[in-house]
Design a protein around this motif. Structure first.
Motif, PDB file in Angstrom:
ATOM      1  N   LEU A 311       0.830  -1.213   0.000  1.00  0.00           N
ATOM      2  CA  LEU A 311       0.000   0.000   0.000  1.00  0.00           C
ATOM      3  C   LEU A 311       0.864   1.262   0.000  1.00  0.00           C
ATOM      4  O   LEU A 311       0.595   2.202  -0.753  1.00  0.00           O
ATOM      5  N   SER A 312       1.914   1.267   0.822  1.00  0.00           N
ATOM      6  CA  SER A 312       2.791   2.445   0.871  1.00  0.00           C
ATOM      7  C   SER A 312       3.393   2.720  -0.494  1.00  0.00           C
ATOM      8  O   SER A 312       3.448   3.854  -0.953  1.00  0.00           O
ATOM      9  N   GLU A 313       3.853   1.641  -1.133  1.00  0.00           N
ATOM     10  CA  GLU A 313       4.493   1.817  -2.441  1.00  0.00           C
ATOM     11  C   GLU A 313       3.518   2.359  -3.470  1.00  0.00           C
ATOM     12  O   GLU A 313       3.842   3.283  -4.221  1.00  0.00           O
ATOM     13  N   LEU A 314       2.296   1.783  -3.484  1.00  0.00           N
ATOM     14  CA  LEU A 314       1.309   2.239  -4.462  1.00  0.00           C
ATOM     15  C   LEU A 314       0.884   3.671  -4.147  1.00  0.00           C
ATOM     16  O   LEU A 314       0.659   4.479  -5.052  1.00  0.00           O
ATOM     17  N   GLY A 315       0.779   3.972  -2.859  1.00  0.00           N
ATOM     18  CA  GLY A 315       0.417   5.334  -2.435  1.00  0.00           C
ATOM     19  C   GLY A 315       1.460   6.343  -2.893  1.00  0.00           C
ATOM     20  O   GLY A 315       1.137   7.427  -3.388  1.00  0.00           O
ATOM     21  N   ARG A 316       2.731   5.948  -2.719  1.00  0.00           N
ATOM     22  CA  ARG A 316       3.831   6.844  -3.127  1.00  0.00           C
ATOM     23  C   ARG A 316       3.773   7.083  -4.638  1.00  0.00           C
ATOM     24  O   ARG A 316       3.916   8.192  -5.125  1.00  0.00           O
ATOM     25  N   GLY A 320      -3.012  10.663  -5.229  1.00  0.00           N
ATOM     26  CA  GLY A 320      -3.471  11.895  -5.869  1.00  0.00           C
ATOM     27  C   GLY A 320      -3.837  11.695  -7.339  1.00  0.00           C
ATOM     28  O   GLY A 320      -4.564  12.492  -7.913  1.00  0.00           O
ATOM     29  N   ARG A 321      -3.349  10.578  -7.943  1.00  0.00           N
ATOM     30  CA  ARG A 321      -3.658  10.333  -9.369  1.00  0.00           C
ATOM     31  C   ARG A 321      -4.673   9.216  -9.534  1.00  0.00           C
ATOM     32  O   ARG A 321      -5.444   9.191 -10.465  1.00  0.00           O
ATOM     33  N   LYS A 322      -4.621   8.237  -8.634  1.00  0.00           N
ATOM     34  CA  LYS A 322      -5.608   7.158  -8.635  1.00  0.00           C
ATOM     35  C   LYS A 322      -6.230   7.153  -7.239  1.00  0.00           C
ATOM     36  O   LYS A 322      -5.628   7.676  -6.309  1.00  0.00           O
ATOM     37  N   VAL A 323      -7.391   6.534  -7.119  1.00  0.00           N
ATOM     38  CA  VAL A 323      -7.988   6.441  -5.783  1.00  0.00           C
ATOM     39  C   VAL A 323      -7.316   5.268  -5.056  1.00  0.00           C
ATOM     40  O   VAL A 323      -7.295   4.142  -5.565  1.00  0.00           O
ATOM     41  N   CYS A 342      -3.033   6.308   7.190  1.00  0.00           N
ATOM     42  CA  CYS A 342      -3.568   7.023   6.026  1.00  0.00           C
ATOM     43  C   CYS A 342      -2.527   8.037   5.528  1.00  0.00           C
ATOM     44  O   CYS A 342      -2.264   8.123   4.324  1.00  0.00           O
ATOM     45  N   ALA A 343      -1.929   8.766   6.478  1.00  0.00           N
ATOM     46  CA  ALA A 343      -0.944   9.788   6.094  1.00  0.00           C
ATOM     47  C   ALA A 343       0.335   9.132   5.577  1.00  0.00           C
ATOM     48  O   ALA A 343       0.823   9.466   4.498  1.00  0.00           O
ATOM     49  N   GLU A 344       0.841   8.156   6.348  1.00  0.00           N
ATOM     50  CA  GLU A 344       2.118   7.534   5.971  1.00  0.00           C
ATOM     51  C   GLU A 344       2.047   6.800   4.636  1.00  0.00           C
ATOM     52  O   GLU A 344       3.007   6.774   3.874  1.00  0.00           O
ATOM     53  N   LYS A 345       0.884   6.177   4.372  1.00  0.00           N
ATOM     54  CA  LYS A 345       0.782   5.367   3.153  1.00  0.00           C
ATOM     55  C   LYS A 345       0.187   6.149   1.992  1.00  0.00           C
ATOM     56  O   LYS A 345      -0.053   5.595   0.918  1.00  0.00           O
ATOM     57  N   ASN A 346      -0.097   7.422   2.222  1.00  0.00           N
ATOM     58  CA  ASN A 346      -0.610   8.294   1.164  1.00  0.00           C
ATOM     59  C   ASN A 346      -1.902   7.756   0.540  1.00  0.00           C
ATOM     60  O   ASN A 346      -2.058   7.764  -0.692  1.00  0.00           O
ATOM     61  N   ALA A 347      -2.801   7.253   1.387  1.00  0.00           N
ATOM     62  CA  ALA A 347      -4.080   6.724   0.895  1.00  0.00           C
ATOM     63  C   ALA A 347      -5.120   7.845   0.903  1.00  0.00           C
ATOM     64  O   ALA A 347      -4.977   8.835   1.619  1.00  0.00           O
ATOM     65  N   ASP A 348      -6.179   7.677   0.090  1.00  0.00           N
ATOM     66  CA  ASP A 348      -7.280   8.639   0.146  1.00  0.00           C
ATOM     67  C   ASP A 348      -8.084   8.428   1.415  1.00  0.00           C
ATOM     68  O   ASP A 348      -8.514   9.364   2.038  1.00  0.00           O
ATOM     69  N   PHE A 349      -8.281   7.181   1.760  1.00  0.00           N
ATOM     70  CA  PHE A 349      -8.888   6.885   3.064  1.00  0.00           C
ATOM     71  C   PHE A 349      -8.580   5.463   3.504  1.00  0.00           C
ATOM     72  O   PHE A 349      -8.172   4.615   2.701  1.00  0.00           O
TER      73      PHE A 349
END
Ligand code: CTP
Length: 403
Positions: A311-316, A320-323, A342-349
């Motif tokens: 998740l972290s990798e995909l978030g990075r 902001g470009r994909k949900v 949520c913040a660390e992994k850059n997820a929308d939620f």
């Protein structure tokens, strides 16, 4: 009541599987649909129209009881009323008639007059099913707009033969009818949704592995809900107790590293990525080539190394470009931990649940979740079916996509 305000016209043709259409009728009614049944003359030899009438609370149209004059008029109103026209089971005979444009009874006449999507679930003897004429009829209809098939399974048939021809599982047929009935509400049509589900397993030796209690129910519910809403869904699944879902591409993996590889490749095309899998954070550093023998040791230590955080990798990469949606299962400090993730992994939620809450554990059909968004908004939901929660998660994803 997903099928409220929807009318399903159910054509039942004459085969031993006709009794299974009773179960289908009952499921459609429970989902809120109006069900109108048309039986062929031979179907009424297998199951009585009264059974369908009792379940559907509607009169059953059957040539047995009506003069041609009556059905010639009635078929138009039934054809117009249908949101989906299903033929379950469909015999070689009715498929042949539809494919050749023959309309000589209530069912064949009505199906010819309808503009609704048609769902055909064949069931017959294997040799009949494999007959090139039947196959060519199926291919001909399948290539036309508006005709959909749920193909039969292999198994022991009523005639004693074993092979292809057994009516598909009623749950699968029900899902397909639901997907067609909800097509105008299909807010995920044209979208690619990638979901991970289940538990990863980390091998110790050829006999043993480390895993967790995840059954995959939440992820499979999301995949199914997304499919019913028109999405092109790919599911990457670890160990799970769930049955494969018809219409969904499923990639089965065993380890976190395999899930990582699959998600890395498949995420390129995805619009929405949902990591609901329970991924092992660590794996044994070495997988023993042979079964580890206990010998005379009183203790055994395993050296574990970190797995990639998918998740972290995909978030990075795509934040902001994909949900990007993650999960968090905790036993304490639920909201704080989920906010941090949520913040660390850059997820929308993040969809967070507490394992200790009744109705929120592994393997249950329900969940009690909170949704923590990246702006800090927290929404707490009561206990509900995982399928319902899946739709809430997708509502949010659609909302984000539209922005
Ligand atoms: N996740 C992941 N890769 C991992 C571990 C977790 O992609 N190696 C994802 C999960 O699928 C989930 C989210 O990260 O969507 C949170 O997983 P969770 O196990 O609750 O948290 P961890 O990040 O592993 O943190 P911790 O174990 O410290 O709670």
């Amino acid at each position: 009541m997903l099928l409220k305000d929807k009318t399903i016209v159910l054509g039942v043709s004459g085969g031993i599987a006709a009794y299974k259409a009773l179960d289908l009728t009952s499921r459609l009614i429970k989902a809120g649909a109006e069900v109108k049944v048309i039986m062929t003359r031979s179907a009424a030899e297998f199951v009585t129209p009264l059974s369908f009438q009792s379940l559907s609370k509607n009169a059953v149209a059957s040539d047995m009881f009506e003069e041609p004059k009556v059905w010639e008029i009635r078929h138009i109103s039934l054809a117009k009323a249908a949101d989906v026209f299903a033929v379950v089971p469909a015999t070689a005979n009715i498929i042949g008639k539809i494919a050749s444009g023959i309309a000589d009874d209530m069912l064949s006449t009505t199906i010819m007059a309808t503009k609704a999507p048609k769902l055909i679930a064949p069931a017959m003897n294997t040799n009949m099913f494999e007959n090139p004429i039947v196959q060519s009829n199926i291919n001909k209809l399948g290539s036309l707009d508006g005709y959909h098939f749920v193909m039969p399974e292999s198994g022991r048939l009523a005639c004693g033969d074993t092979g292809r021809g057994k009516l598909a599982d009623i749950g699968v047929i029900f899902d397909e009818i639901m997907r067609l009935a909800l097509r105008d509400k299909a807010d995920l049509r044209g979208k690619k949704v990638l979901v991970s589900a289940g538990a990863t397993s980390e091998p110790i030796d050829p006999v043993r592995f480390i895993t967790n209690h995840s059954t995959g129910k939440m992820g499979f519910s999301i995949a199914k809900a997304a499919y019913l809403r028109g999405a092109d869904v790919t599911l990457v699944s670890g160990r799970s107790t769930c049955e494969p879902i018809n219409g969904i591409k499923t990639v089965n993996i065993f380890t976190a590293e395999e899930m990582h590889k699959a998600m890395t490749v498949l995420s390129k095309d995805a619009d929405i990525i949902i990591m609901s899998a329970a991924v092992a954070d660590f794996r044994p550093e070495f997988e023993a080539e042979h079964k580890i023998k206990k010998g005379s040791d009183e203790k055994l230590s395993l050296s574990l190394v970190r797995n990639p955080d998918i998740l972290s990798e995909l978030g990075r990469q795509y934040g902001g470009r994909k949900v990007i949606i993650g999960f968090a299962m905790e036993t304490r400090a639920l909201i704080e931990s989920a906010m941090k993730k949520c913040a660390e992994k850059n997820a929308d939620f993040i969809v967070a649940n507490n394992l200790k809450t009744e109705g929120a554990g592994f393997g249950t059909d329900t969940n009690v979740a909170s949704v923590i968004e990246k702006d800090g908004t927290v929404t707490e939901y009561p206990k509900m079916e995982k399928f319902k929660l899946a739709n809430i998660i997708l509502d949010k994803a659609v909302d984000i996509l539209s922005k």
